[in-house]
Design a protein around this motif. Structure first.
Motif, PDB file in Angstrom:
ATOM      1  N   LYS A 228       2.012   3.216   5.354  1.00 48.25           N
ATOM      2  CA  LYS A 228       3.014   4.127   4.798  1.00 48.25           C
ATOM      3  C   LYS A 228       4.310   3.413   4.377  1.00 48.25           C
ATOM      4  CE  LYS A 228       1.525   8.188   7.445  1.00 48.25           C
ATOM      5  NZ  LYS A 228       1.964   9.280   8.346  1.00 48.25           N
ATOM      6  N   TYR A 233       3.643   4.354  -1.656  1.00 44.28           N
ATOM      7  CA  TYR A 233       2.783   5.156  -0.780  1.00 44.28           C
ATOM      8  C   TYR A 233       2.630   6.565  -1.358  1.00 44.28           C
ATOM      9  CZ  TYR A 233       0.915   7.631   3.244  1.00 44.28           C
ATOM     10  OH  TYR A 233       0.128   8.382   4.065  1.00 44.28           O
ATOM     11  N   SER A 280      -0.656  -5.129   3.178  1.00 45.12           N
ATOM     12  CA  SER A 280      -0.082  -4.741   1.880  1.00 45.12           C
ATOM     13  C   SER A 280      -0.719  -5.473   0.724  1.00 45.12           C
ATOM     14  CB  SER A 280       1.433  -4.987   1.882  1.00 45.12           C
ATOM     15  OG  SER A 280       1.727  -6.359   2.149  1.00 45.12           O
ATOM     16  N   ASN A 285      -1.125   1.637  -3.053  1.00 47.93           N
ATOM     17  CA  ASN A 285      -0.452   2.904  -2.707  1.00 47.93           C
ATOM     18  C   ASN A 285      -0.457   3.185  -1.208  1.00 47.93           C
ATOM     19  OD1 ASN A 285      -3.094   3.581  -2.240  1.00 47.93           O
ATOM     20  ND2 ASN A 285      -3.209   5.167  -3.832  1.00 47.93           N
ATOM     21  N   GLY A 286      -0.889   2.222  -0.412  1.00 45.16           N
ATOM     22  CA  GLY A 286      -0.875   2.365   1.040  1.00 45.16           C
ATOM     23  C   GLY A 286      -2.136   3.031   1.595  1.00 45.16           C
TER      24      GLY A 286
END
Length: 306
Positions: A228, A233, A280, A285-286
């Motif tokens: 997140k 995210y 990461s 986008n997480g």
């Protein structure tokens, strides 16, 4: 004088005729029931014409004679012996029952043999079946792409464990896979489903595969971590209540289930995590894996397939 005499005679005649008519109306009926039986009348009976009676009597006697003869003939005939017919009837009935029982026994043996033959064919399939790799799951499975072997994807971005169980026939059975890779559960957490409900669905899915595709090898993947903290995210994909702690707890339950059900467990979480969250480098986008992240997953699967 003669004229008066004639008148007198005519009146006398009229008077006598009236008396006669009066006397007729006063006939004594007592005389009518008396029958004289003198010799003359008895002799007269012999001369009466009774031929019309004799004709009727002869016909009646003849008719009665025919009836009598028929009765005597029917009584004199021997009764039909039914014993042979009864023996034949019961013999045929017994034979039919015997044949029917034989057919039933043979049919039962046939179905048992067929069932055994089917089981034997399943064992043969485990040796001769071509490798048919099936990947089942949610958005993580949907984004996989292999080039080194033939495979089938049965996936949906929003698939849950209950969706898979309710459509297991068209999602799994119909492909007759040799290897099944299942990645399911993250959407269940997003729908606030309990771990118990998710594990129960997974258990039924595993049992269903074992019963209907017993030669298939089953691999249950762990859920992937999320991150997140990345700049992009996407909170619209998963509920904000989903975090890595819930994912780790569910993965532990999934691992225990695979040990209980004696199927294979693939710990993808450990390969993708960095500092307790999705690396990461493996996501944009997480939540979804990018190309690098998918390469990590595919490398692990290739090691398993060999």
């Amino acid at each position: 004088m003669a004229k008066y005499k004639n008148l007198y005679n005519s009146s006398k005649k009229k008077k006598n005729s009236k008396n006669n008519e009066k006397n007729k109306s006063k006939i004594n009926l007592e005389n009518t029931i008396r029958i004289r039986t003198d010799d003359i009348r008895l002799n007269d009976a012999d001369t009466l014409d009774t031929s019309f009676l004799e004709g009727r009597i002869d016909k009646k006697i003849k008719k009665n004679k025919i009836r009598k003869e028929n009765i005597l003939n029917s009584a004199g005939k021997k009764k039909l012996n039914l014993k042979p017919f009864r023996f034949i009837f019961f013999g045929i009935s017994f034979l039919l029952i015997f044949v029917f029982l034989i057919i039933i026994i043979m049919n039962n043996s046939f179905f048992e043999t067929k069932s055994n033959k089917f089981d034997k064919n399943i064992e043969d399939v485990s040796i001769k079946i071509d490798n048919n790799y099936l990947f089942v799951g949610d958005y993580n499975t949907n984004k996989l792409d292999f080039k080194d072997f033939h495979y089938v994807k049965s996936s949906d971005d929003n698939m849950t464990s209950s969706d898979l169980f309710n459509h297991i026939k068209e999602r799994i059975y119909c492909y007759n896979p040799s290897h099944i890779f299942i990645n399911i559960g993250i959407n269940d957490l997003a729908d606030n489903k309990s771990n118990n409900e998710i594990i129960e669905n997974l258990s039924k899915i595993i049992e269903g595969i074992k019963d209907n595709r017993p030669v298939a090898k089953i691999y249950i993947e762990s859920l992937y971590p999320i991150n997140k903290d990345v700049d992009d995210y996407d909170s619209d994909i998963l509920s904000k209540d989903v975090d890595n702690n819930k994912i780790v707890n569910l993965n532990e339950r999934i691992k225990d289930l695979t040990i209980e059900k004696k199927v294979n467990y693939i710990d993808m979480y450990s390969l993708l995590v960095d500092n307790d969250k999705l690396d990461s480098n493996y996501t944009d986008n997480g939540i979804y894996l990018n190309k690098k992240g998918n390469e990590v997953v595919k490398k692990k699967i290739n090691e398993i397939i060999g």
